[in-house]
Design a protein around this motif. Sequence first.
Motif, PDB file in Angstrom:
ATOM      1  N   ILE A   1     -32.820   1.913   4.811  1.00 63.59           N
ATOM      2  CA  ILE A   1     -31.884   1.348   5.795  1.00 63.59           C
ATOM      3  C   ILE A   1     -31.077   0.197   5.202  1.00 63.59           C
ATOM      4  O   ILE A   1     -30.434  -0.558   5.931  1.00 63.59           O
ATOM      5  CB  ILE A   1     -32.625   0.892   7.065  1.00 63.59           C
ATOM      6  N   LEU A   2     -31.150   0.026   3.871  1.00 60.89           N
ATOM      7  CA  LEU A   2     -30.338  -0.964   3.147  1.00 60.89           C
ATOM      8  C   LEU A   2     -30.630  -2.401   3.579  1.00 60.89           C
ATOM      9  O   LEU A   2     -29.732  -3.247   3.601  1.00 60.89           O
ATOM     10  CB  LEU A   2     -28.841  -0.654   3.307  1.00 60.89           C
ATOM     11  N   CYS A   3     -31.868  -2.690   3.924  1.00 62.88           N
ATOM     12  CA  CYS A   3     -32.236  -4.049   4.341  1.00 62.88           C
ATOM     13  C   CYS A   3     -32.319  -5.002   3.151  1.00 62.88           C
ATOM     14  O   CYS A   3     -32.288  -6.219   3.329  1.00 62.88           O
ATOM     15  CB  CYS A   3     -33.560  -4.036   5.086  1.00 62.88           C
ATOM     16  N   GLU A   4     -32.499  -4.448   1.954  1.00 61.90           N
ATOM     17  CA  GLU A   4     -32.582  -5.203   0.700  1.00 61.90           C
ATOM     18  C   GLU A   4     -33.853  -6.034   0.550  1.00 61.90           C
ATOM     19  O   GLU A   4     -33.940  -6.903  -0.316  1.00 61.90           O
ATOM     20  CB  GLU A   4     -31.357  -6.101   0.492  1.00 61.90           C
ATOM     21  N   LEU A   5     -34.855  -5.794   1.367  1.00 64.82           N
ATOM     22  CA  LEU A   5     -36.100  -6.549   1.223  1.00 64.82           C
ATOM     23  C   LEU A   5     -36.761  -6.270  -0.128  1.00 64.82           C
ATOM     24  O   LEU A   5     -37.262  -7.188  -0.784  1.00 64.82           O
ATOM     25  CB  LEU A   5     -37.060  -6.216   2.370  1.00 64.82           C
ATOM     26  N   CYS A   6     -36.759  -5.007  -0.561  1.00 66.91           N
ATOM     27  CA  CYS A   6     -37.362  -4.689  -1.862  1.00 66.91           C
ATOM     28  C   CYS A   6     -36.539  -5.288  -2.998  1.00 66.91           C
ATOM     29  O   CYS A   6     -37.089  -5.718  -4.025  1.00 66.91           O
ATOM     30  CB  CYS A   6     -37.508  -3.181  -2.037  1.00 66.91           C
ATOM     31  N   VAL A   7     -35.222  -5.337  -2.829  1.00 66.42           N
ATOM     32  CA  VAL A   7     -34.346  -5.941  -3.839  1.00 66.42           C
ATOM     33  C   VAL A   7     -34.661  -7.422  -3.986  1.00 66.42           C
ATOM     34  O   VAL A   7     -34.833  -7.943  -5.095  1.00 66.42           O
ATOM     35  CB  VAL A   7     -32.860  -5.751  -3.461  1.00 66.42           C
ATOM     36  N   ARG A   8     -34.753  -8.116  -2.853  1.00 67.89           N
ATOM     37  CA  ARG A   8     -35.003  -9.552  -2.868  1.00 67.89           C
ATOM     38  C   ARG A   8     -36.412  -9.876  -3.363  1.00 67.89           C
ATOM     39  O   ARG A   8     -36.606 -10.833  -4.118  1.00 67.89           O
ATOM     40  CB  ARG A   8     -34.784 -10.128  -1.468  1.00 67.89           C
TER      41      ARG A   8
ATOM     42  N   LEU B   1     -28.704  -2.210  -4.884  1.00 70.43           N
ATOM     43  CA  LEU B   1     -27.868  -1.328  -4.071  1.00 70.43           C
ATOM     44  C   LEU B   1     -26.621  -0.980  -4.873  1.00 70.43           C
ATOM     45  O   LEU B   1     -26.051  -1.823  -5.561  1.00 70.43           O
ATOM     46  CB  LEU B   1     -27.479  -2.006  -2.755  1.00 70.43           C
ATOM     47  N   SER B   2     -26.209   0.274  -4.760  1.00 75.96           N
ATOM     48  CA  SER B   2     -25.030   0.751  -5.485  1.00 75.96           C
ATOM     49  C   SER B   2     -24.093   1.435  -4.506  1.00 75.96           C
ATOM     50  O   SER B   2     -24.521   1.996  -3.494  1.00 75.96           O
ATOM     51  CB  SER B   2     -25.448   1.737  -6.579  1.00 75.96           C
ATOM     52  N   GLY B   3     -22.788   1.400  -4.820  1.00 76.80           N
ATOM     53  CA  GLY B   3     -21.802   2.048  -3.959  1.00 76.80           C
ATOM     54  C   GLY B   3     -21.325   1.136  -2.853  1.00 76.80           C
ATOM     55  O   GLY B   3     -21.820   0.009  -2.684  1.00 76.80           O
ATOM     56  N   ARG B   4     -20.374   1.627  -2.085  1.00 76.67           N
ATOM     57  CA  ARG B   4     -19.808   0.857  -0.981  1.00 76.67           C
ATOM     58  C   ARG B   4     -19.674   1.744   0.250  1.00 76.67           C
ATOM     59  O   ARG B   4     -19.543   2.966   0.138  1.00 76.67           O
ATOM     60  CB  ARG B   4     -18.434   0.299  -1.362  1.00 76.67           C
ATOM     61  N   GLY B   5     -19.684   1.098   1.414  1.00 75.02           N
ATOM     62  CA  GLY B   5     -19.498   1.844   2.651  1.00 75.02           C
ATOM     63  C   GLY B   5     -20.544   2.926   2.825  1.00 75.02           C
ATOM     64  O   GLY B   5     -21.730   2.715   2.600  1.00 75.02           O
ATOM     65  N   ILE B   6     -20.104   4.125   3.182  1.00 73.93           N
ATOM     66  CA  ILE B   6     -21.018   5.221   3.479  1.00 73.93           C
ATOM     67  C   ILE B   6     -21.737   5.720   2.239  1.00 73.93           C
ATOM     68  O   ILE B   6     -22.768   6.387   2.314  1.00 73.93           O
ATOM     69  CB  ILE B   6     -20.258   6.375   4.174  1.00 73.93           C
ATOM     70  N   THR B   7     -21.231   5.380   1.037  1.00 81.73           N
ATOM     71  CA  THR B   7     -21.882   5.823  -0.199  1.00 81.73           C
ATOM     72  C   THR B   7     -22.912   4.813  -0.713  1.00 81.73           C
ATOM     73  O   THR B   7     -23.552   5.046  -1.742  1.00 81.73           O
ATOM     74  CB  THR B   7     -20.838   6.054  -1.309  1.00 81.73           C
TER      75      THR B   7
END
Length: 247
Positions: free
Chosen positions: A148-155, A168-174
């Motif tokens: 869901i792109l929350c970025e918790l794993c990234v952070r 995360l890679s890409g923009r918008g729907i991608t």
Amino acid sequence: MSDDSSMLLDGLPVAFADGQTIMEAAMAAGIFIPHLCHHPDFKPQGSCKLCTVKANGRYVSACTLPAKDGMEVENNSPDLNDKRRTMLQMLFVEGNHFCPSCEKSGNCMLQALAYELEMLSPHFPEFYPDRPVDASHPEVLLEFNRCILCELCVRASRDVDGKNIFALSGRGITKHLIVNAESGRLADTDFSLADQAAHVCPVGVILEKRHGFAVPIGSRRYDVEPIGMQVERPATAGTPGTRDEQA
């Protein structure tokens, strides 16, 4: 700011310490504000917008806005909950979320919030994105379909583990989650189950292999008690409890 600073949250006085956000003050007072990307161990980011509240008549993110003395905050209202339901519906159709067959059912914050906010259907047409599963790692499966792109794993990987495994890679729907390796495979990183990033996903993306049904469905965290009644510090790596109990 004095020690007796307080705001009104749905008409109730809530005290807060200097520098606390609306979310932090509410959680300290045992009041639930829906959220997905918030985590007490990380700086607020405001990605998911589920914590949107009305502060002095303006829509704001509760996880990023500092509380102010005398502020009047609206949280649990039909208007705000309707907007949150719409955001949840969009999250469900943008990924591939099939709760009855998901290993994280009963431990998933997205599912628990859907129940909490009485979301009866996805409402919008399903996207059905094509996101391959990464089963290369000996201990962990990555099910990108549920991200869901929350970025918790990234952070967590960047700020706590110091590994920068995810991005995360890409923009918008991608826009999508990737693994920072030349091959794009988790097996080609130094990712470990001891990492905090292994235990912060609020949905079912990062899954420990051979562990999915150690706690039977019906006895899991949000099966036992609705998410709105669980205002507490989320479990993380190194804290007591089974991994199936972690949010």
